[in-house]
Design a protein around this motif. Structure first.
Motif, PDB file in Angstrom:
ATOM      1  N   MET A 121      33.125  31.111  49.610  1.00 39.86           N
ATOM      2  CA  MET A 121      33.330  30.219  48.482  1.00 39.86           C
ATOM      3  C   MET A 121      34.832  30.043  48.277  1.00 39.86           C
ATOM      4  N   ILE A 122      35.229  28.836  48.005  1.00 34.68           N
ATOM      5  CA  ILE A 122      36.643  28.512  47.823  1.00 34.68           C
ATOM      6  C   ILE A 122      37.126  29.041  46.475  1.00 34.68           C
ATOM      7  N   HIS A 123      38.285  29.700  46.510  1.00 32.40           N
ATOM      8  CA  HIS A 123      38.884  30.224  45.280  1.00 32.40           C
ATOM      9  C   HIS A 123      40.245  29.571  45.057  1.00 32.40           C
ATOM     10  N   LYS A 124      40.720  29.687  43.844  1.00 33.85           N
ATOM     11  CA  LYS A 124      42.017  29.127  43.456  1.00 33.85           C
ATOM     12  C   LYS A 124      42.924  30.234  42.932  1.00 33.85           C
ATOM     13  N   ILE A 125      42.901  31.385  43.590  1.00 31.42           N
ATOM     14  CA  ILE A 125      43.710  32.511  43.124  1.00 31.42           C
ATOM     15  C   ILE A 125      45.190  32.161  43.169  1.00 31.42           C
ATOM     16  N   ASP A 126      45.587  31.314  44.107  1.00 34.74           N
ATOM     17  CA  ASP A 126      46.995  30.918  44.202  1.00 34.74           C
ATOM     18  C   ASP A 126      47.447  30.197  42.935  1.00 34.74           C
ATOM     19  N   ARG A 127      46.651  29.254  42.461  1.00 40.67           N
ATOM     20  CA  ARG A 127      46.996  28.516  41.229  1.00 40.67           C
ATOM     21  C   ARG A 127      47.053  29.455  40.027  1.00 40.67           C
ATOM     22  N   TYR A 128      46.095  30.360  39.991  1.00 36.86           N
ATOM     23  CA  TYR A 128      46.037  31.312  38.884  1.00 36.86           C
ATOM     24  C   TYR A 128      47.286  32.195  38.868  1.00 36.86           C
ATOM     25  N   VAL A 188      39.939  30.616  38.631  1.00 41.78           N
ATOM     26  CA  VAL A 188      39.911  31.012  40.041  1.00 41.78           C
ATOM     27  C   VAL A 188      38.705  30.419  40.765  1.00 41.78           C
ATOM     28  N   TYR A 189      37.586  30.339  40.076  1.00 41.24           N
ATOM     29  CA  TYR A 189      36.354  29.783  40.652  1.00 41.24           C
ATOM     30  C   TYR A 189      35.813  28.677  39.752  1.00 41.24           C
ATOM     31  N   PRO A 190      36.481  27.528  39.706  1.00 42.15           N
ATOM     32  CA  PRO A 190      36.013  26.466  38.808  1.00 42.15           C
ATOM     33  C   PRO A 190      34.586  26.008  39.107  1.00 42.15           C
ATOM     34  N   ILE A 191      34.140  26.153  40.341  1.00 42.16           N
ATOM     35  CA  ILE A 191      32.788  25.740  40.718  1.00 42.16           C
ATOM     36  C   ILE A 191      31.723  26.594  40.017  1.00 42.16           C
ATOM     37  N   LEU A 196      48.489  35.686  48.808  1.00 37.21           N
ATOM     38  CA  LEU A 196      47.585  35.191  47.763  1.00 37.21           C
ATOM     39  C   LEU A 196      48.225  34.017  47.022  1.00 37.21           C
ATOM     40  N   LYS A 197      49.479  34.159  46.691  1.00 34.31           N
ATOM     41  CA  LYS A 197      50.213  33.129  45.953  1.00 34.31           C
ATOM     42  C   LYS A 197      50.381  31.855  46.776  1.00 34.31           C
ATOM     43  N   ASN A 198      50.499  32.004  48.089  1.00 37.41           N
ATOM     44  CA  ASN A 198      50.678  30.848  48.968  1.00 37.41           C
ATOM     45  C   ASN A 198      49.361  30.223  49.414  1.00 37.41           C
ATOM     46  N   GLY A 199      48.253  30.792  48.986  1.00 37.95           N
ATOM     47  CA  GLY A 199      46.950  30.219  49.320  1.00 37.95           C
ATOM     48  C   GLY A 199      46.508  30.481  50.746  1.00 37.95           C
ATOM     49  N   SER A 200      47.052  31.525  51.368  1.00 37.92           N
ATOM     50  CA  SER A 200      46.686  31.778  52.758  1.00 37.92           C
ATOM     51  C   SER A 200      45.656  32.897  52.918  1.00 37.92           C
ATOM     52  N   VAL A 201      44.959  33.248  51.841  1.00 39.18           N
ATOM     53  CA  VAL A 201      43.885  34.233  51.905  1.00 39.18           C
ATOM     54  C   VAL A 201      42.567  33.501  51.692  1.00 39.18           C
ATOM     55  N   GLU A 202      41.734  33.513  52.727  1.00 35.48           N
ATOM     56  CA  GLU A 202      40.478  32.771  52.668  1.00 35.48           C
ATOM     57  C   GLU A 202      39.435  33.460  51.795  1.00 35.48           C
ATOM     58  N   LYS A 203      39.258  34.765  52.002  1.00 35.68           N
ATOM     59  CA  LYS A 203      38.254  35.508  51.244  1.00 35.68           C
ATOM     60  C   LYS A 203      38.951  36.404  50.232  1.00 35.68           C
ATOM     61  N   LEU A 204      38.561  36.271  48.990  1.00 36.96           N
ATOM     62  CA  LEU A 204      39.147  37.057  47.906  1.00 36.96           C
ATOM     63  C   LEU A 204      38.227  38.230  47.606  1.00 36.96           C
ATOM     64  N   SER A 205      38.700  39.432  47.924  1.00 39.43           N
ATOM     65  CA  SER A 205      37.861  40.606  47.680  1.00 39.43           C
ATOM     66  C   SER A 205      37.738  40.857  46.183  1.00 39.43           C
ATOM     67  N   ALA A 206      36.639  41.488  45.816  1.00 42.34           N
ATOM     68  CA  ALA A 206      36.398  41.813  44.415  1.00 42.34           C
ATOM     69  C   ALA A 206      37.481  42.740  43.885  1.00 42.34           C
TER      70      ALA A 206
END
Length: 153
Positions: A1-8, A68-71, A37-47
């Motif tokens: 699932m796509i995350h937006k941790i970089d924006r956050y 982070v997960y607007p969906i 994480l900040k640059n958006g280069s992490v595909e899977k965000l671990s819990a």
């Protein structure tokens, strides 16, 4: 699932007027990991990583999750329908004590039973969105299972 941790991360660093080093210190993540994480280069965000970031910022999961997960904001869990049983199976149902089984969680969250089995019994890396969905499926508050798994004792 796509995350937006970089924006956050970018937003929270700006809000708090922090540099990356403050997040590194407070989260115990490496400088390289925070940078990725900040640059958006992490595909899977671990819990666990998600937990460390949210708590480092001192944020509430209810606020962080929709960013982070607007969906997941508008996601509705599915209803669990147990398999149809014959007469004996129906009789035995009243003697079963089962709640939040792998089968039920899979049906509600859409996470495959094989994946849940991997998380329960093997070394599967739990992704943040999976734990968010599981929390919702079992009626826990956002962040409650994160805290139980990764919180400081």
């Amino acid at each position: 699932m796509i995350h937006k941790i970089d924006r956050y991360i970018i937003k929270r660093l700006a809000d708090l007027e922090w540099q990356d080093k403050e997040l590194v210190e407070k989260s115990a993540l490496s400088k390289g990991q925070v940078s990725k994480l900040k640059n958006g280069s992490v595909e899977k965000l671990s819990a666990k990583t998600f937990y460390l970031i949210i708590t480092a910022f001192g944020d509430n999961f209810s606020i962080a999750i929709p960013i982070v997960y607007p969906i997941l904001k508008n996601i509705n869990l599915k209803i669990f329908h147990p398999k149809r049983r014959n007469t004996f199976g129906s009789l035995m149902r009243k003697y079963e004590i089962s709640e939040n089984s792998i089968e039920e969680l899979s049906a509600k969250t859409g996470i495959d039973e094989v994946r849940l089995s991997e998380l329960y019994f093997r070394q599967g890396a739990l992704e943040a969105y999976e734990l968010i969905l599981i929390e919702k499926a079992i009626g826990k508050k956002p962040g409650e299972l994160f805290e139980q798994l990764y919180g400081k004792s």
